[in-house]
Design a protein around this motif. Structure first.
Motif, mmCIF file in Angstrom:
data_model
loop_
_atom_site.group_PDB
_atom_site.id
_atom_site.type_symbol
_atom_site.label_atom_id
_atom_site.label_comp_id
_atom_site.label_asym_id
_atom_site.label_seq_id
_atom_site.Cartn_x
_atom_site.Cartn_y
_atom_site.Cartn_z
ATOM 1 N N SER C 304 -11.068 -2.324 -0.267
ATOM 2 C CA SER C 304 -9.613 -2.156 -0.439
ATOM 3 C C SER C 304 -9.046 -1.036 0.437
ATOM 4 N N SER C 305 -9.907 -0.146 0.935
ATOM 5 C CA SER C 305 -9.427 0.905 1.833
ATOM 6 C C SER C 305 -9.379 0.350 3.252
ATOM 7 N N ILE C 306 -8.189 -0.094 3.669
ATOM 8 C CA ILE C 306 -8.067 -0.665 5.027
ATOM 9 C C ILE C 306 -6.965 0.035 5.805
ATOM 10 N N LEU C 307 -7.074 -0.143 7.115
ATOM 11 C CA LEU C 307 -6.142 0.520 8.025
ATOM 12 C C LEU C 307 -4.761 -0.155 7.998
ATOM 13 N N MET C 308 -4.752 -1.436 7.755
ATOM 14 C CA MET C 308 -3.493 -2.183 7.731
ATOM 15 C C MET C 308 -2.563 -1.611 6.655
ATOM 16 N N ALA C 309 -1.289 -1.514 7.018
ATOM 17 C CA ALA C 309 -0.331 -0.923 6.074
ATOM 18 C C ALA C 309 -0.072 -1.871 4.909
ATOM 19 N N ARG C 310 -0.018 -1.291 3.721
ATOM 20 C CA ARG C 310 0.165 -2.101 2.509
ATOM 21 C C ARG C 310 1.202 -1.425 1.612
ATOM 22 N N GLU C 311 1.888 -2.232 0.849
ATOM 23 C CA GLU C 311 2.876 -1.682 -0.077
ATOM 24 C C GLU C 311 2.200 -1.165 -1.346
ATOM 25 N N THR C 312 2.701 -0.016 -1.807
ATOM 26 C CA THR C 312 2.125 0.526 -3.031
ATOM 27 C C THR C 312 3.106 1.518 -3.647
ATOM 28 N N ILE C 313 2.655 2.228 -4.674
ATOM 29 C CA ILE C 313 3.457 3.296 -5.258
ATOM 30 C C ILE C 313 2.661 4.601 -5.204
ATOM 31 N N ASN C 314 3.361 5.699 -5.402
ATOM 32 C CA ASN C 314 2.647 6.974 -5.458
ATOM 33 C C ASN C 314 2.497 7.426 -6.917
ATOM 34 N N THR C 315 1.878 8.583 -7.101
ATOM 35 C CA THR C 315 1.590 9.041 -8.469
ATOM 36 C C THR C 315 2.863 9.283 -9.283
ATOM 37 N N LYS C 316 3.987 9.409 -8.577
ATOM 38 C CA LYS C 316 5.249 9.581 -9.309
ATOM 39 C C LYS C 316 5.953 8.262 -9.584
ATOM 40 N N GLY C 317 5.321 7.150 -9.159
ATOM 41 C CA GLY C 317 5.889 5.839 -9.438
ATOM 42 C C GLY C 317 6.882 5.353 -8.391
ATOM 43 N N ASN C 319 8.040 3.729 -4.737
ATOM 44 C CA ASN C 319 7.501 2.785 -3.769
ATOM 45 C C ASN C 319 7.219 3.482 -2.448
ATOM 46 N N THR C 320 6.109 3.091 -1.804
ATOM 47 C CA THR C 320 5.729 3.689 -0.525
ATOM 48 C C THR C 320 4.784 2.727 0.195
ATOM 49 N N LYS C 321 4.316 3.153 1.372
ATOM 50 C CA LYS C 321 3.313 2.348 2.087
ATOM 51 C C LYS C 321 2.047 3.178 2.258
ATOM 52 N N ILE C 322 0.945 2.489 2.406
ATOM 53 C CA ILE C 322 -0.312 3.210 2.594
ATOM 54 C C ILE C 322 -1.142 2.526 3.682
ATOM 55 N N SER C 323 -1.833 3.362 4.445
ATOM 56 C CA SER C 323 -2.734 2.885 5.492
ATOM 57 C C SER C 323 -3.900 3.856 5.477
ATOM 58 N N VAL C 324 -5.092 3.353 5.179
ATOM 59 C CA VAL C 324 -6.209 4.261 4.941
ATOM 60 C C VAL C 324 -7.054 4.455 6.192
ATOM 61 N N ARG C 325 -7.023 5.659 6.726
ATOM 62 C CA ARG C 325 -7.896 6.027 7.826
ATOM 63 C C ARG C 325 -9.231 6.487 7.263
ATOM 64 N N GLY C 326 -10.140 6.748 8.157
ATOM 65 C CA GLY C 326 -11.427 7.289 7.699
ATOM 66 C C GLY C 326 -12.544 6.301 7.879
ATOM 67 N N ARG C 327 -13.681 6.617 7.264
ATOM 68 C CA ARG C 327 -14.920 5.914 7.552
ATOM 69 C C ARG C 327 -15.240 4.909 6.458
ATOM 70 N N HIS C 328 -14.674 3.727 6.560
ATOM 71 C CA HIS C 328 -14.899 2.742 5.513
ATOM 72 C C HIS C 328 -15.650 1.530 6.040
ATOM 73 N N ASP C 329 -16.351 0.863 5.137
ATOM 74 C CA ASP C 329 -17.076 -0.345 5.508
ATOM 75 C C ASP C 329 -16.100 -1.487 5.713
ATOM 76 N N PRO C 330 -16.176 -2.191 6.847
ATOM 77 C CA PRO C 330 -15.343 -3.398 6.975
ATOM 78 C C PRO C 330 -15.811 -4.484 6.003
ATOM 79 N N CYS C 331 -17.110 -4.464 5.704
ATOM 80 C CA CYS C 331 -17.627 -5.451 4.737
ATOM 81 C C CYS C 331 -18.621 -4.743 3.834
#
Lengths: 360, 360, 360, 360
Positions: C304-317, C319-331
């Motif tokens: 679920s941690s992917i670079l592609m931007a996705r819609e989500t919410i933050n801890t305050k509820g 709406n925002t977007k998220i794109s996860v950088r870093g060292r994640h497994d593609p599979c």
């Protein structure tokens, strides 16, 4: 099944041997968002630490605890709290002379027979050193209970008997407990005990003790009959401590000698508050807390590792004699006070959570 | 978690109230291919049955047990054994006068506070009637143990103290136990006890008792340290019995008064056989059986339902008095003998299976 | 209850967070006298270790395991085996940008809602890093099983599907599995998968996978109906692995499409040996092993941690977007192979011990 | 350990064989003061009852449930609820012809090999009749959940595939489910299924099915990572049902074929309410409920007792053929709907109580 795990919802799993690299405990089921620091746990561990007086083992261990998980920015996260204590003063050489002999009254014999293997270094897993892990787990339980139950909650333990010498319960004073080397609540007993123990030590002998625990501020309703009774779980907890041979709840074994009218605690309501005239029940009726103080006591047998020569056999089944040198407690019961407190705290928290589960 | 289940591998779950249609138990984890009949179980139940002498409750119940599952053509199948006992003599009207009052020393109060609901008929689930289910489960355990361990195995229990009157342990004779109304192993105590109990009954009072259990033919190695110690589980088992307030293993609470050289049981090898000189350990070292007889005792408090008037409160919190009429045991400890035996049998079988699991 | 413990007799308790000082596991109930070394465990851990190809996370960890207890002079003692892996490459700064946002499809959201606290560093306890502890426990289980069952015993796992690309089961060859970066048993699939995954990685996307496990040399009779069925416990074990969404035993979900005559595996006796014509049952009938190979498979959802931007919410509820950088497994499914093997080994050993307990 | 017990806090223990005098279940850990009647439980049992159409077994059983304990004046007391169903139509003679043969695909073989004893009458304990006990326990769970969660809570299950014939999920309509003989939510599938099943029955064959369960109104936060994950316990619960070979949560096995951007459910906040765009997660993230509907499905293999002749061996290991006459379901999956609902209800309640325990 839970060979090395204690508890039902608030559960802890201990591991480690006396002379391995470390001992530790994993505490699971802890509620989240509780303030918890290494210092909080260390305070409890220091009570159990050996080498604090001439009446306990001279093994020197700082018993420094490290939190490896489960706490984030000073608060519990609801995930397992892993606590580790590195072993420092582990002199395996002390055990070379007895490595092939069984100490009478010691678990040496039964561990060897059960597992077919013997870690002779300080008793390995049987060592009372394991109890440091319990104290650490109990420290967590105490902090959680204080957070959940508030300031009315407390657990205190004291030694009420050393060898044949009992305190006078009328003299019980909580404040005395930390003012002497014996966790003794009755200041009139201290001098006699000191004399008695010096003599025991001189003989190369050891003696037993009785410890009494009192928990205040426990709400009514904790305990899950029929087979998770609060007193049943306290008995299980205390009997699991090394060298414990008897457990009493309230009047305990002495209840047998009483008549019904003397034993059952009459109830009075006064200004909307429920009071009991006596507390022979030790705060538990039908396995459920009554709102009175929880009172439990337990007997610790004399240390089996003594200097006096004793008849025994060796691992090959040959008759021989044994005399155990090294750093042993003349009265291991003294250091059982913080251990008993810890176990009681764990049981009470566990039952608090269990009650919350079923009854909301 | 196991509110109403006892055991780890050999497990039993009891259900039922004093005045419902039936009580029962589901026994799980029983080894397959063990010969088992209703008659085998009934024999044990008959020992516990009320109404057998003037010293126990006059409630009349045949306590006939029925096997509903788990046995096929006379042998256990390895699947759950469901046992049921229909209630017959359930006079709810006896309880009408006390339905709004709490009996001092009774679980009436705590059950009501915990669950917010009260089945006043004979104590509902708190009733000692539940112990018939334990005896039935224990009967199964005994039969399995006899099959697995052979003829050297036995469990026997006796009353060693009634009120303040103790037996002389030197007089212990297994054969006496079933020859009197008290399961008393010391024939010199019987007359005194009878006199004492008649007096107690006349007063409308009650008294406590101590029961001692002995298991012979138990192999070395049973017990799973650290938190499933054999003595810990025995303590848990016995403390779960209604009205039990103290548990001793071997020397028990008395171990506190001993010195190390007196307490620890010396070991001798003779003609290839290992012998212990004494048995203060009660056959358990470090939580593991040593091959000696397992010896445990427990104290039963006086029955809390007594005729003598006592101060208490009612369900609305008002002060009142209570005097309990009806068919109660003046010394409920007497009937605890088969219950203690049953619980000990269950623990021993459970540990036998646990040991077999880990150590083959 | 067992929040962080898995198993019944052979039990393990894991602890630790992705970015704490260490992670670890306590293995309890292990039979004594089994040869065990850190090297044995390290071998299994190395299979799971990240950073071994461009198709898995680039986090660099040696994942060196240390035995802290339970092993004496190279053999298990029957007491808890504590294993620790210190964390090395824990870059908390990678997580600063997303610390207030929830990753869609990630447990960020539910942990925060459940516990009211968030360890945002690498997911804290939710991190797949916890699975190293499982692999360590599984390594112990495998060694014990080899010792108890002998050379006929083995467990092997392979990836049978990556994204929509399935292997041809007719090409399954155990020897291929360690010859490619995907634990792929069908060499004809390797090139296609490589191409597909490079493309996924380029997109900043991720994909799912299916892993199949096979255990050989398992005796008939393991499994404890009704609620400790072998397949039930395998399903529980595999579904407990991060990101797993489906579990099949034998024909699995495909069994629904079959008719009775096609699905049920006919039995033949030949020269005193029992053979089954097919293995749609996956080696388990009525929750008990049949002596055939145990076959189970499970689906791992895309990371679920992917670079592609996705819609989500933050801890305050908000709406925002998220794109996860870093060292994640593609599979992440690829590295699930040793984890699945480990869990299967633990379940099989647990049931072996359970069977030994009840049936001798 | 829990051979015949399911659950952690809300626990049930089933007992009984197909052709014994009765079957039953003991439900423990139920919250007190919940309104509960036999009628409530009977309603659920009636859904599972055989003999309701030509597509299920013609065994005629009223399956009347009796409450033997745990309910007082119409409300639960917090003590064990014992439920019993007497067996009526138990024709052992049907099984005479196959008593020495093993049915391919049936647990006959493994039970015999495990326990060394065979209750051939209708499969004994393996019989699907045991599932009536689950439905009874699930009925209690549903009622408790409704009481605790309110009207927004519901659980509904439907058959989504019979043999190779799947429904169109776009046609799912809760209201259709009870309007046909197949618990089919898609009215366009009913006629085809009917035709298909008539043909299967005519052949003396059987077929598999897929059941999908949906729970609504489940609060966020249920599930106890790492080893009591909500999805893990659902998988365990569903896989424990007779003949189940696969379990999916949300997208399930199909998640393998998806990419990360397609699979992970985006989150949106709208007017203070959190919404997810899709529900591939099946309402569970990291083992914890997200507040979305819980969606799980499972595959039931074809009945193994079929009329068509099959090759097998007998209890002496000789090759033979078997053809099973008698009253069997051509598609046992149909009657699995209420069983799946029951198991899901039990898991959800159990986790609700667990969450309440740890997090208040």
């Amino acid at each position: 099944m839970s060979f090395n795990t204690f508890g039902k919802i608030f559960r802890f799993t201990t591991w480690g041997e006396s002379h391995g690299p470390a001992i530790g405990v994993v505490v699971d089921g802890c509620p989240p968002k509780i303030n918890l620091s290494e210092k909080d746990i260390q305070t409890e561990l220091n009570k159990r630490r050996p080498g604090q007086s001439k009446f306990v083992t001279q093994r020197k261990e700082k018993d420094l605890v490290h939190i490896l998980s489960g706490v984030f920015e000073g608060r519990t996260t609801g995930t397992p709290i892993s606590l580790i204590i590195y072993n420092e003063d582990a002199k395996s050489r002390d055990y070379e002379t007895i490595k092939d002999k069984f100490r009478p009254g010691h678990a040496d014999f039964t561990y060897f027979k059960k597992y077919g293997i013997r870690d002779y270094r300080g008793g390995g897993r049987q060592s009372a050193r394991e109890t440091a892990s319990r104290v650490a787990a109990g420290a967590v339980a105490k902090i959680v209970l204080k957070t959940l139950l508030g300031r009315s909650f407390s657990i205190i333990g004291g030694v009420t008997q050393i060898g044949p010498l009992m305190i006078d319960h009328n003299n019980w004073d909580d404040k005395q407990i930390n003012k002497n080397n014996f966790f003794c609540p009755d200041k009139t007993s201290v001098a006699t005990w000191e004399e008695f123990l010096l003599d025991i030590r001189k003989q190369g002998n050891s003696c037993g003790a009785v410890i009494e625990l009192r928990a205040k501020g426990i709400p009514v309703g904790l305990g899950a009959p029929i087979y998770s009774k609060l007193d049943q779980d306290i008995a299980s907890a205390l009997m699991s401590i090394n060298a414990v041979k008897g457990v009493n709840i309230g009047a305990g074994m002495n209840a047998a000698a009483l008549t019904g009218d003397k034993n059952s605690d009459e109830i009075k309501s006064s200004k909307g508050k429920i009071k009991f005239r006596t507390n022979n029940a030790g705060g538990i009726l039908g396995g459920i807390s009554s709102g009175q103080d929880i009172v439990a006591s337990f007997a610790v047998k004399p240390t089996s590792s003594i200097l006096m020569a004793r008849e025994t056999i060796n691992t090959k089944g040959k008759n021989t004699k044994i005399s155990v040198r090294g750093r042993h407690d003349p009265c291991v019961g003294i250091r059982a006070v913080p251990i008993g407190e810890a176990m009681l705290a764990c049981v009470l928290l566990d039952h608090y959570l269990m009650h919350r589960a079923q009854c909301g």
